[in-house]
Scaffold this motif. Structure first.
Motif, PDB file in Angstrom:
ATOM      1  N   ASP A  53       0.890  -1.222  -0.094  1.00  0.00           N
ATOM      2  CA  ASP A  53      -0.159  -0.057   0.182  1.00  0.00           C
ATOM      3  C   ASP A  53       0.994   1.418  -0.030  1.00  0.00           C
ATOM      4  O   ASP A  53       0.619   2.285  -0.847  1.00  0.00           O
ATOM      5  N   GLN A  56       2.413   1.723  -3.379  1.00  0.00           N
ATOM      6  CA  GLN A  56       1.402   2.261  -4.303  1.00  0.00           C
ATOM      7  C   GLN A  56       1.152   3.730  -4.069  1.00  0.00           C
ATOM      8  O   GLN A  56       0.966   4.427  -5.131  1.00  0.00           O
ATOM      9  N   GLY A  57       1.089   4.162  -2.886  1.00  0.00           N
ATOM     10  CA  GLY A  57       1.153   5.623  -2.747  1.00  0.00           C
ATOM     11  C   GLY A  57       1.996   6.405  -3.219  1.00  0.00           C
ATOM     12  O   GLY A  57       2.136   7.461  -3.638  1.00  0.00           O
ATOM     13  N   ALA A  59       4.193   5.561  -5.630  1.00  0.00           N
ATOM     14  CA  ALA A  59       4.007   5.577  -7.127  1.00  0.00           C
ATOM     15  C   ALA A  59       3.232   6.637  -7.586  1.00  0.00           C
ATOM     16  O   ALA A  59       3.390   7.243  -8.688  1.00  0.00           O
ATOM     17  N   GLU A  60       1.964   6.664  -6.871  1.00  0.00           N
ATOM     18  CA  GLU A  60       0.967   7.615  -7.200  1.00  0.00           C
ATOM     19  C   GLU A  60       1.561   9.003  -6.984  1.00  0.00           C
ATOM     20  O   GLU A  60       1.269   9.768  -7.951  1.00  0.00           O
ATOM     21  N   ALA A  61       2.212   9.242  -5.998  1.00  0.00           N
ATOM     22  CA  ALA A  61       2.563  10.564  -5.814  1.00  0.00           C
ATOM     23  C   ALA A  61       3.855  10.905  -6.904  1.00  0.00           C
ATOM     24  O   ALA A  61       3.829  11.962  -7.318  1.00  0.00           O
ATOM     25  N   ASP A  62       4.687   9.816  -7.199  1.00  0.00           N
ATOM     26  CA  ASP A  62       5.644  10.151  -8.357  1.00  0.00           C
ATOM     27  C   ASP A  62       5.006  10.474  -9.471  1.00  0.00           C
ATOM     28  O   ASP A  62       5.663  11.314 -10.553  1.00  0.00           O
ATOM     29  N   ARG A  63       3.972  10.079  -9.780  1.00  0.00           N
ATOM     30  CA  ARG A  63       3.220  10.247 -11.108  1.00  0.00           C
ATOM     31  C   ARG A  63       2.161  11.403 -10.827  1.00  0.00           C
ATOM     32  O   ARG A  63       1.695  12.016 -11.822  1.00  0.00           O
ATOM     33  N   GLU A  65      -0.206  12.335  -8.697  1.00  0.00           N
ATOM     34  CA  GLU A  65      -1.589  11.997  -8.550  1.00  0.00           C
ATOM     35  C   GLU A  65      -2.090  12.447  -7.104  1.00  0.00           C
ATOM     36  O   GLU A  65      -1.853  11.604  -6.308  1.00  0.00           O
ATOM     37  N   PHE A  66      -2.278  13.672  -6.954  1.00  0.00           N
ATOM     38  CA  PHE A  66      -2.535  14.289  -5.837  1.00  0.00           C
ATOM     39  C   PHE A  66      -3.852  14.782  -5.525  1.00  0.00           C
ATOM     40  O   PHE A  66      -4.479  14.972  -6.571  1.00  0.00           O
TER      41      PHE A  66
END
Length: 81
Positions: A53, A56-57, A59-63, A65-66
């Motif tokens: 988890d 995944q968070g 990776a989302e931040a790196d993309r 996605e906030f």
């Protein structure tokens, strides 16, 4: 003869934990290995889920996605905080 899928492990336990384990063995009639394996499986599963988890968070931040400021405000307005 032990199964080739099992590996022995030696662990030093604090005295209080060893005492609790012995009480559990007597109360349940299960052996030390069965109880220890069940406990370790549960712990490893929980830790693995948390690590997955977190990764995944990240990776989302790196993309990028906030949540926007308005999305965060809406969430806290709805659920408190």
């Amino acid at each position: 003869m032990k199964s080739s899928t099992e590996k022995p492990m030696t662990v030093r336990l604090p005295a209080d934990l060893a005492d609790q384990l012995e009480k559990l063995i007597r109360a349940t009639g299960r052996n030390k290995s069965a109880i220890t394996v069940a406990a370790l499986r549960e712990y490893v599963e929980a830790e693995s889920w948390q690590i997955q988890d977190i990764e995944q968070g990240i990776a989302e931040a790196d993309r990028g996605e906030f949540a926007s400021d308005s999305e965060v405000s809406s969430f806290f307005a709805k659920y408190g905080g």
